[in-house]
Design a protein around this motif. Structure first.
Motif, PDB file in Angstrom:
ATOM      1  N   GLU A 222       0.831  -1.201   0.000  1.00 49.54           N
ATOM      2  CA  GLU A 222       0.000   0.000   0.000  1.00 49.54           C
ATOM      3  C   GLU A 222       0.869   1.256   0.000  1.00 49.54           C
ATOM      4  O   GLU A 222       0.596   2.224  -0.727  1.00 49.54           O
TER       5      GLU A 222
ATOM      6  N   ASN B   6       2.442   1.755  -3.389  1.00 52.52           N
ATOM      7  CA  ASN B   6       1.456   2.268  -4.336  1.00 52.52           C
ATOM      8  C   ASN B   6       1.257   3.773  -4.165  1.00 52.52           C
ATOM      9  O   ASN B   6       1.142   4.522  -5.143  1.00 52.52           O
TER      10      ASN B   6
ATOM     11  N   GLN C 239       3.104   1.011 -11.310  1.00 55.26           N
ATOM     12  CA  GLN C 239       1.858   1.172 -10.568  1.00 55.26           C
ATOM     13  C   GLN C 239       0.869   0.054 -10.905  1.00 55.26           C
ATOM     14  O   GLN C 239       0.108  -0.386 -10.028  1.00 55.26           O
TER      15      GLN C 239
ATOM     16  N   SER D 195       1.917  -2.798  -8.676  1.00 50.67           N
ATOM     17  CA  SER D 195       1.643  -2.574  -7.256  1.00 50.67           C
ATOM     18  C   SER D 195       0.144  -2.576  -6.967  1.00 50.67           C
ATOM     19  O   SER D 195      -0.307  -3.112  -5.947  1.00 50.67           O
ATOM     20  N   VAL D 196      -0.656  -1.986  -7.870  1.00 48.40           N
ATOM     21  CA  VAL D 196      -2.108  -2.005  -7.673  1.00 48.40           C
ATOM     22  C   VAL D 196      -2.638  -3.432  -7.729  1.00 48.40           C
ATOM     23  O   VAL D 196      -3.496  -3.842  -6.928  1.00 48.40           O
TER      24      VAL D 196
END
Length: 845
Positions: free
Chosen positions: A765, A768, A787, A790-791
């Motif tokens: 988190e 991100n 991203q 990571s998402v």
């Protein structure tokens, strides 16, 4: 007078001062009380044989200090140098050396300094005009005032520079002269520094250290401040650019440069970017810096790199330090270089003998500061003069310190050579005199140093700096960079030969107002921009965070292993199994060898302190320190002190397991200190984000690995207890659950719990959030790869349930985290042609 060769050899300093000296009054009393001198330093005595007033003023205040107070102040200065990491390298050194600062300053009266400054300004202007002519119309060579061979023989004469009009209008933005005082009290120029004069940054550090150690003396002496000089120099570089708010960089060869610390100091003090050749790229007619936001234009480069290394296309093709195409950009006026390439040609000693006549020809006046008598053996009359009394000369290379044909890194005294060596040197000069100069041997004046609780005289050389001002005139740094020899009879001084440095105080009668490079409140435009972060700096910050976090994970394993070895139940099957898993993980990380694994008692010590194992805590911290060295201009003194202190502590051998545990805990505390400094003191710009991203990525990987290694399906209570210890969650788990270690709750806490700052989910988190706050390179509305990964990881962990986590899932999670870390590097730290401009799209919706 000019000889038939056109060389004006300069003057020879007088042999010495009259033998009779009047009493030294207060200075003599100070010397008797504190020094018990075998000889009085020359700087104490003026040309009239009387004590110099500046030294008697200093003596009156210094003599009031008790010996214990003096030693305490000296120790404080040495401690500051260590804690600030003030270092240098000598040629051939693999490791940095501590800066050898003399504890006493060199004092110069303001009236005498004013005369010196006039001479330095005159010389700087003369050399600027000579450079303009050498690379321009060439009238001096065409008229015979300057022999073509004396210029072309230098490797610093660069043909590609000929015909270039310097962007900014000048070849020299900064000039330095090495000067020495003769025993008769007169000053003499020993060398000109026009390439990339070093020493300004060290002069700053010398002043900072001594002004703190002797604050009351410093204030009472009314020493001129250095800040106005640097402010003027900075303003001149800004004015040389072709836009109002230019981007300025300090071009350094890198961390292995002999004076890299100085490069970082100048960048930090002046507010410039510290860049290496790999940070820069040529696009169009401009030089750009690779940043995490794409290519950004760079307007001015303060060059700390030798000219020949600047451009592998037009200069040295073997150079890996420069920027391909840089010379073409300079030719088109796209970037200002300070100093211009090729300016080092005037450092050749072959030219010294011609400067007096050139001064009269170009400036219409004699040199205000003479240089020591010099004969360039490329002309017959001068060569014959040198050969006729060779034993009386110091022989130097005409285009470098080394003497061709002689195994020496510096000048040689022909009179001290053996007969065979002297004959060989004579033959070499006769055959190829162009490579040699002869100089009169002079004795330098001595200044006081503190040795073994007493004053001792030592010869010194003073480097004085002049910088261009915004209006095109010159300003001289009020002070400089003083080098002091260790030997009383030194006739050639080099920092690599055991010399030390000293601060230089220009002393006046009136109080001096404090100055700073901070602008006044009336002319500041308030800004809250994050600034430019070079990709290399972002890369180093990211890996600094990873190295420190990996060190912490290794130390936690070591601490648990050492604690188990001291446990009375260590021989139980469950304990043995857990210890085996810890050692297996340390082996996989490269912290221990297979031999140490078989001898369990040695594993913890080896993982902690082994220099041979790349994954030991000591090796990891040294990697972190090397990485931090590239970030010197971005780290606070407190942060740097923490980083440098840890490897030193780990290098001290731990004698037993108790010592292993205590050392591991000490380093863990230091790591926590650094994390606190980063969290509380770093500006929330891209630099802080990449440092924290490195920590978060490494912690996520390590935590996933811990969960897989100790939270496997058949994990024992001992394994689960170790897992809770490794991720520092013992208190949290026991406060939530009134039961012993249980697999599902522990997996949830360690992997999925967003409220736990040690969990994998928390790291994802945070990553991100950081990635979302970084610049976007392509404005096409699509999510970029880091991203996207990571998402995706965050969504999977949010939807996951602890009961469904197993070894295979944890292994897949670990691999995905490694892929995310790799994607961050490829996206934000591009190298070579992968660096691109940020994409700007236009159009109608």
């Amino acid at each position: 007078m000019d000889g038939p060769s056109g060389q004006d050899q300069g003057a020879t300093p007088a042999a010495g001062r009259p033998a009779a000296r009047p009493p030294l009054r207060r200075a003599a009393q100070w010397a008797r009380d504190y020094a018990r001198l075998p000889g009085i330093p020359d700087e104490f005595i003026g040309a009239d044989g009387q004590p110099r007033p500046v030294w008697t003023r200093f003596a009156d205040t210094f003599a009031a200090l008790a010996p214990t107070d003096i030693e305490r102040r000296f120790a404080s200065a040495d401690r500051h140098l260590r804690e600030a990491g003030v270092t240098y390298r000598s040629p051939g050194d693999n490791a940095e050396r501590s800066w050898p600062l003399s504890h006493l300053p060199l004092l110069i009266d303001e009236a005498e300094w004013a005369q010196l400054s006039q001479g330095i300004v005159q010389r700087a202007e003369l050399l600027e005009r000579v450079l303009q002519d050498i690379y321009g119309e060439g009238r001096l060579i065409a008229s015979g005032a300057l022999p073509a061979a004396a210029v072309a023989g230098s490797s610093e004469y660069l043909r590609p520079v000929c015909g270039i009009k310097p962007p900014g209008g000048r070849f020299l933005s900064i000039y330095a002269a090495d000067i020495g005082r003769g025993p008769d009290g007169r000053w003499w120029v020993l060398n000109d520094r026009t390439q990339a004069p070093s020493g300004m940054g060290y002069a700053l550090e010398n002043r900072l250290v001594l002004s703190r150690a002797f604050s009351s003396i410093y204030k009472s002496m009314n020493a001129e401040r250095l800040a106005p000089f640097f402010e003027t120099f900075r303003d001149a570089l800004r004015a040389s650019a072709d836009r109002d708010e230019p981007r300025i960089g300090v071009l350094t060869p890198g961390t292995f440069s002999e004076t890299y610390f100085e490069h970082a100091t100048l960048a930090r003090y002046l507010g410039f970017l510290l860049v290496e050749g790999d940070d820069l790229a040529v696009s169009g007619d401009r030089v750009h810096i690779r940043t995490v936001a794409g290519l950004k234009r760079l307007d001015v480069l303060l060059r700390r790199l030798d000219s020949n290394s600047l451009d592998p296309l037009e200069l040295d093709a073997a150079s890996r330090l420069g920027v391909a195409g840089l010379m073409d950009v300079v030719r088109k006026g796209g970037v200002v270089l300070a100093n211009m390439p090729g300016s080092g040609v005037l450092e050749a000693r072959a030219l010294l003998g011609f400067l007096p006549s050139l001064s009269r020809r170009v400036l219409g006046e004699d040199l205000k500061i003479p240089h020591i008598a010099t004969w360039w053996c490329g002309q017959k009359s001068a060569r014959d003069e040198v050969l006729s009394r060779l034993e009386d000369f110091a022989i130097e290379g005409a285009y470098g310190r080394a003497v061709p044909g002689i195994a020496s890194s510096g000048p040689v005294l022909a009179g001290e050579l053996s007969a065979a060596e002297r004959d060989r040197l004579r033959a070499a000069i006769s055959q190829r005199g162009i490579d040699y100069v002869g100089q009169e041997v002079v004795r330098l004046s001595t200044t006081p140093v503190w040795e073994g609780g007493r004053i001792a005289p030592r010869p010194f050389v003073l480097r004085v700096f002049a910088a261009v001002t915004p209006d095109g005139s010159w300003t001289v740094m009020p002070g400089g960079f003083c080098r002091i020899a260790d030997k009383l009879d030194a006739r050639a001084i080099s920092m690599g030969d055991g010399a030390r440095a000293a601060d230089v105080w220009v002393v006046g009668d009136k109080a001096v107002a404090a100055r700073s490079l901070l602008p006044g409140s009336d002319n500041v435009r308030i800004r809250r921009i994050a600034g430019v972060l070079p990709s290399r700096a972002a890369d180093n910050l990211f890996w600094l965070g990873r190295y420190l976090e990996r060190t912490e994970a290794t130390l936690r394993l070591i601490r648990v292993l050492a604690a188990q070895n001291r446990d009375p139940g260590k021989d139980s099957p469950a304990q043995l199994n857990t210890a085996e898993r810890i050692q297996r993980l340390l082996l996989a990380w490269g912290a221990i060898s297979q031999t140490s694994r078989m001898r369990g008692a040695q594993a913890a010590a080896e993982a902690l302190q082994s220099e041979a194992r790349f994954g030991s805590a000591l090796s990891l911290l040294r990697s972190a320190q090397r990485t931090a060295t590239s970030l010197r201009e971005r780290l606070s003194p407190d942060a740097w002190q923490v980083i440098t202190e840890m490897p030193g502590r780990l290098a001290q051998e731990a004698e037993d397991e108790d010592a292993v545990v205590s050392t591991a805990e000490f380093i863990l505390e230091k790591l926590a200190s650094f994390a606190g400094l980063a969290q509380e003191n770093m500006n929330r710009a891209a630099g802080w984000r990449f440092l924290d991203m490195g920590r978060r990525a490494e912690r996520a990987i390590n935590t996933a690995r811990f969960a897989r290694q100790f939270g496997y399906d058949e994990a024992t209570p001992e394994d689960l207890d170790v897992l809770l210890t490794l991720v520092d969650c013992q208190i949290t788990y026991r406060s939530r659950y009134l039961i012993g270690p249980s697999l599902a709750p522990i997996r949830d806490l360690v992997v999925l719990d967003l409220y736990n700052p040690r969990s994998v989910a928390f790291q994802i988190e945070t990553l991100n959030e950081h990635i979302a706050g970084l610049p976007i390179l392509k404005e096409n509305g699509l999510i970029e790869r880091p991203q996207r990964l990571s998402v995706s990881l965050g969504a999977r962990l949010t939807a996951a349930e602890a009961a469904h986590l197993d070894g295979r899932t944890l292994f897949g999670l670990e691999q995905d985290l490694l892929n995310l870390s790799e994607a961050i590097g490829q996206h934000y730290f591009p190298h070579g042609p992968n660096a691109t401009r940020p994409e700007k799209l236009t159009g109608l919706a």
